[in-house]
Motif scaffolding. Structure first.
Motif, PDB file in Angstrom:
ATOM      1  N   TYR A 277      28.768   6.174  16.294  1.00  0.00           N
ATOM      2  CA  TYR A 277      28.402   4.952  15.241  1.00  0.00           C
ATOM      3  C   TYR A 277      29.052   5.218  14.015  1.00  0.00           C
ATOM      4  N   ALA A 278      29.017   6.569  13.422  1.00  0.00           N
ATOM      5  CA  ALA A 278      29.276   6.526  12.020  1.00  0.00           C
ATOM      6  C   ALA A 278      30.856   6.363  11.901  1.00  0.00           C
ATOM      7  N   SER A 279      31.564   6.437  12.964  1.00  0.00           N
ATOM      8  CA  SER A 279      33.111   6.491  13.087  1.00  0.00           C
ATOM      9  C   SER A 279      33.617   5.252  13.444  1.00  0.00           C
ATOM     10  N   MET A 280      32.769   4.475  14.473  1.00  0.00           N
ATOM     11  CA  MET A 280      33.314   3.289  15.041  1.00  0.00           C
ATOM     12  C   MET A 280      32.778   1.850  14.306  1.00  0.00           C
ATOM     13  N   LEU A 281      31.529   2.064  13.625  1.00  0.00           N
ATOM     14  CA  LEU A 281      30.849   0.798  13.207  1.00  0.00           C
ATOM     15  C   LEU A 281      31.783   0.396  11.992  1.00  0.00           C
ATOM     16  N   PRO A 282      32.058   1.023  10.958  1.00  0.00           N
ATOM     17  CA  PRO A 282      32.669   0.642   9.825  1.00  0.00           C
ATOM     18  C   PRO A 282      33.915  -0.070  10.199  1.00  0.00           C
ATOM     19  N   GLY A 283      34.653   0.176  11.150  1.00  0.00           N
ATOM     20  CA  GLY A 283      35.855  -0.437  11.871  1.00  0.00           C
ATOM     21  C   GLY A 283      35.544  -1.872  12.663  1.00  0.00           C
ATOM     22  N   MET A 284      34.307  -1.822  13.137  1.00  0.00           N
ATOM     23  CA  MET A 284      33.853  -2.947  13.986  1.00  0.00           C
ATOM     24  C   MET A 284      33.492  -4.122  13.091  1.00  0.00           C
ATOM     25  N   ILE A 285      33.036  -3.623  12.019  1.00  0.00           N
ATOM     26  CA  ILE A 285      32.801  -5.105  11.261  1.00  0.00           C
ATOM     27  C   ILE A 285      33.585  -6.164  10.929  1.00  0.00           C
ATOM     28  N   PRO A 286      34.629  -5.679  10.279  1.00  0.00           N
ATOM     29  CA  PRO A 286      35.766  -6.649  10.373  1.00  0.00           C
ATOM     30  C   PRO A 286      36.388  -7.403  11.533  1.00  0.00           C
ATOM     31  N   VAL A 287      36.079  -6.416  12.615  1.00  0.00           N
ATOM     32  CA  VAL A 287      36.746  -7.284  13.756  1.00  0.00           C
ATOM     33  C   VAL A 287      35.700  -8.139  14.303  1.00  0.00           C
ATOM     34  N   ALA A 288      34.338  -7.862  14.141  1.00  0.00           N
ATOM     35  CA  ALA A 288      33.318  -9.032  14.513  1.00  0.00           C
ATOM     36  C   ALA A 288      33.298 -10.351  13.595  1.00  0.00           C
ATOM     37  N   LEU A 289      33.582  -9.928  12.426  1.00  0.00           N
ATOM     38  CA  LEU A 289      33.867 -11.243  11.193  1.00  0.00           C
ATOM     39  C   LEU A 289      34.919 -11.735  11.587  1.00  0.00           C
ATOM     40  N   LEU A 290      36.149 -11.449  11.962  1.00  0.00           N
ATOM     41  CA  LEU A 290      37.267 -12.061  12.244  1.00  0.00           C
ATOM     42  C   LEU A 290      37.036 -12.590  13.670  1.00  0.00           C
ATOM     43  N   GLY A 291      36.528 -11.967  14.774  1.00  0.00           N
ATOM     44  CA  GLY A 291      36.188 -12.518  15.954  1.00  0.00           C
ATOM     45  C   GLY A 291      35.205 -13.863  15.847  1.00  0.00           C
ATOM     46  N   SER A 292      34.199 -13.663  14.942  1.00  0.00           N
ATOM     47  CA  SER A 292      33.446 -15.064  14.717  1.00  0.00           C
ATOM     48  C   SER A 292      34.083 -16.014  14.081  1.00  0.00           C
ATOM     49  N   ALA A 293      34.883 -15.967  12.936  1.00  0.00           N
ATOM     50  CA  ALA A 293      35.516 -16.941  12.228  1.00  0.00           C
ATOM     51  C   ALA A 293      36.661 -17.480  13.309  1.00  0.00           C
ATOM     52  N   VAL A 294      37.142 -16.950  14.101  1.00  0.00           N
ATOM     53  CA  VAL A 294      38.170 -17.567  15.215  1.00  0.00           C
ATOM     54  C   VAL A 294      37.425 -18.338  15.923  1.00  0.00           C
ATOM     55  N   TYR A 295      36.242 -17.735  16.514  1.00  0.00           N
ATOM     56  CA  TYR A 295      35.652 -18.510  17.586  1.00  0.00           C
ATOM     57  C   TYR A 295      35.158 -19.915  16.736  1.00  0.00           C
ATOM     58  N   LEU A 296      34.605 -19.972  15.806  1.00  0.00           N
ATOM     59  CA  LEU A 296      33.938 -21.058  15.071  1.00  0.00           C
ATOM     60  C   LEU A 296      34.969 -22.034  15.017  1.00  0.00           C
ATOM     61  N   GLY A 297      36.217 -21.411  14.389  1.00  0.00           N
ATOM     62  CA  GLY A 297      37.491 -22.381  14.095  1.00  0.00           C
ATOM     63  C   GLY A 297      37.782 -23.062  15.355  1.00  0.00           C
ATOM     64  N   LEU A 298      37.753 -22.314  16.779  1.00  0.00           N
ATOM     65  CA  LEU A 298      38.220 -23.007  17.792  1.00  0.00           C
ATOM     66  C   LEU A 298      37.126 -23.736  18.172  1.00  0.00           C
ATOM     67  N   GLN A 299      35.690 -23.791  18.094  1.00  0.00           N
ATOM     68  CA  GLN A 299      34.844 -24.626  18.438  1.00  0.00           C
ATOM     69  C   GLN A 299      34.786 -25.959  17.399  1.00  0.00           C
ATOM     70  N   LEU A 300      35.082 -25.960  16.288  1.00  0.00           N
ATOM     71  CA  LEU A 300      35.508 -27.136  15.463  1.00  0.00           C
ATOM     72  C   LEU A 300      36.601 -28.003  15.817  1.00  0.00           C
ATOM     73  N   LEU A 301      37.611 -27.032  16.418  1.00  0.00           N
ATOM     74  CA  LEU A 301      38.854 -27.902  16.760  1.00  0.00           C
ATOM     75  C   LEU A 301      38.628 -28.519  18.071  1.00  0.00           C
ATOM     76  N   ARG A 302      37.922 -27.860  18.837  1.00  0.00           N
ATOM     77  CA  ARG A 302      37.399 -28.514  20.216  1.00  0.00           C
ATOM     78  C   ARG A 302      36.668 -29.738  20.000  1.00  0.00           C
ATOM     79  N   SER A 303      35.749 -29.619  19.114  1.00  0.00           N
ATOM     80  CA  SER A 303      34.686 -30.887  18.759  1.00  0.00           C
ATOM     81  C   SER A 303      35.586 -31.854  18.104  1.00  0.00           C
ATOM     82  N   GLN A 304      36.495 -31.764  17.241  1.00  0.00           N
ATOM     83  CA  GLN A 304      37.324 -32.788  16.622  1.00  0.00           C
ATOM     84  C   GLN A 304      38.276 -33.587  17.885  1.00  0.00           C
ATOM     85  N   LEU A 305      38.946 -32.537  18.522  1.00  0.00           N
ATOM     86  CA  LEU A 305      39.764 -33.119  19.542  1.00  0.00           C
ATOM     87  C   LEU A 305      38.832 -33.869  20.723  1.00  0.00           C
ATOM     88  N   ASP A 306      37.452 -33.590  20.892  1.00  0.00           N
ATOM     89  CA  ASP A 306      36.724 -34.280  21.922  1.00  0.00           C
ATOM     90  C   ASP A 306      36.599 -35.546  21.051  1.00  0.00           C
TER      91      ASP A 306
END
Length: 112
Positions: free
Chosen positions: A37-66
């Motif tokens: 956890y000490a070696s993996m967790l610091p690297g996983m935080i930016p990935v989780a933030l980027l993944g959340s941002a991409v997911y929310l962006g795609l949800q917004l795009l889907r909502s607008q297209l709908d």
């Protein structure tokens, strides 16, 4: 008496070693889980933030297209209804002179 007070004072401020938890002590080996956890967790935080941002962006795009699709369908339905209203008004205008030319004897009984 002064050395005794100094001894009591320093003893009361000390934390016994058995209650102290050494987070950064290197005397005890770290468990495999904590090391992973000490070696993996610091690297996983930016990935989780980027993944959340991409997911929310795609949800917004889907909502607008709908929403755009819904508006296009609603405009098409309104256009069809307007055409139907225009057609019915034209039919009514063509039928109205024929109805008004025929005499209606029942209308003489009602003054309004």
């Amino acid at each position: 008496m002064a050395p005794l007070m100094r001894l009591v004072r320093t003893q009361s401020l000390r934390v016994p070693q058995r209650w102290a938890r050494g987070y950064s002590s290197t005397t005890e080996p770290r468990s495999a889980h904590s090391q992973w956890y000490a070696s993996m967790l610091p690297g996983m935080i930016p990935v989780a933030l980027l993944g959340s941002a991409v997911y929310l962006g795609l949800q917004l795009l889907r909502s607008q297209l709908d929403h755009e699709k819904f508006l296009d369908e609603a405009r098409e339905q309104v256009r069809q209804l307007e055409e139907e209203v225009d057609r019915l008004q034209q039919e009514r205008a063509l039928q109205r002179p024929a109805v008004s030319s025929s005499p209606n004897p029942a209308s003489k009984w009602w003054p309004w």
